[in-house]
Design a protein around this motif. Sequence first.
Motif, mmCIF file in Angstrom:
data_model
loop_
_atom_site.group_PDB
_atom_site.id
_atom_site.type_symbol
_atom_site.label_atom_id
_atom_site.label_comp_id
_atom_site.label_asym_id
_atom_site.label_seq_id
_atom_site.Cartn_x
_atom_site.Cartn_y
_atom_site.Cartn_z
ATOM 1 N N LYS A 1 1.047 -1.470 -0.074
ATOM 2 C CA LYS A 1 -0.512 0.072 -0.061
ATOM 3 C C LYS A 1 0.750 1.344 0.281
ATOM 4 N N SER A 2 1.948 1.228 0.555
ATOM 5 C CA SER A 2 2.569 2.751 0.353
ATOM 6 C C SER A 2 3.619 2.533 -0.654
ATOM 7 N N ILE A 3 4.165 1.756 -0.924
ATOM 8 C CA ILE A 3 4.228 1.773 -2.238
ATOM 9 C C ILE A 3 3.528 2.306 -3.764
ATOM 10 N N SER A 4 2.581 1.479 -3.470
ATOM 11 C CA SER A 4 1.475 2.345 -4.426
ATOM 12 C C SER A 4 0.899 3.794 -4.263
ATOM 13 N N GLU A 5 0.739 3.915 -3.504
ATOM 14 C CA GLU A 5 0.374 5.441 -3.051
ATOM 15 C C GLU A 5 1.937 6.473 -2.638
#
Length: 76
Positions: free
Chosen positions: A62-66
Motif C-alpha cells: 500500500k505504501s509503495i502504491s501510494e
Amino acid sequence: EDVEYILELAKYVEEKINECQSAGVASLLNAVLLASINIADELFKQKGEIENINSLLENKSKSISEYLRQVLPKAS
C-alpha cells in the motif's frame, strides 16, 4: 498424498513423542498427548508469523502504491 511425505510426517511425530519421553514423560499416552500439543503450538506460532508477514507485505504494498501514485504522472 505422497507416501514419502506421510512417512516424513510420521517420523517427525515419532521424534516429538521420543523428546517427551526423554524429558521424563513415562506414559506413552501422555507423551503422545504432549507431543500433539507441542506440534499444535508450533503450527499456531507459524500461522501467527505468516499472518504478521502478510500484514507487513500488505502495508508495504500500500505504501509503495501510494508513493507511485504521487510521483508518477497520471496516464492521459
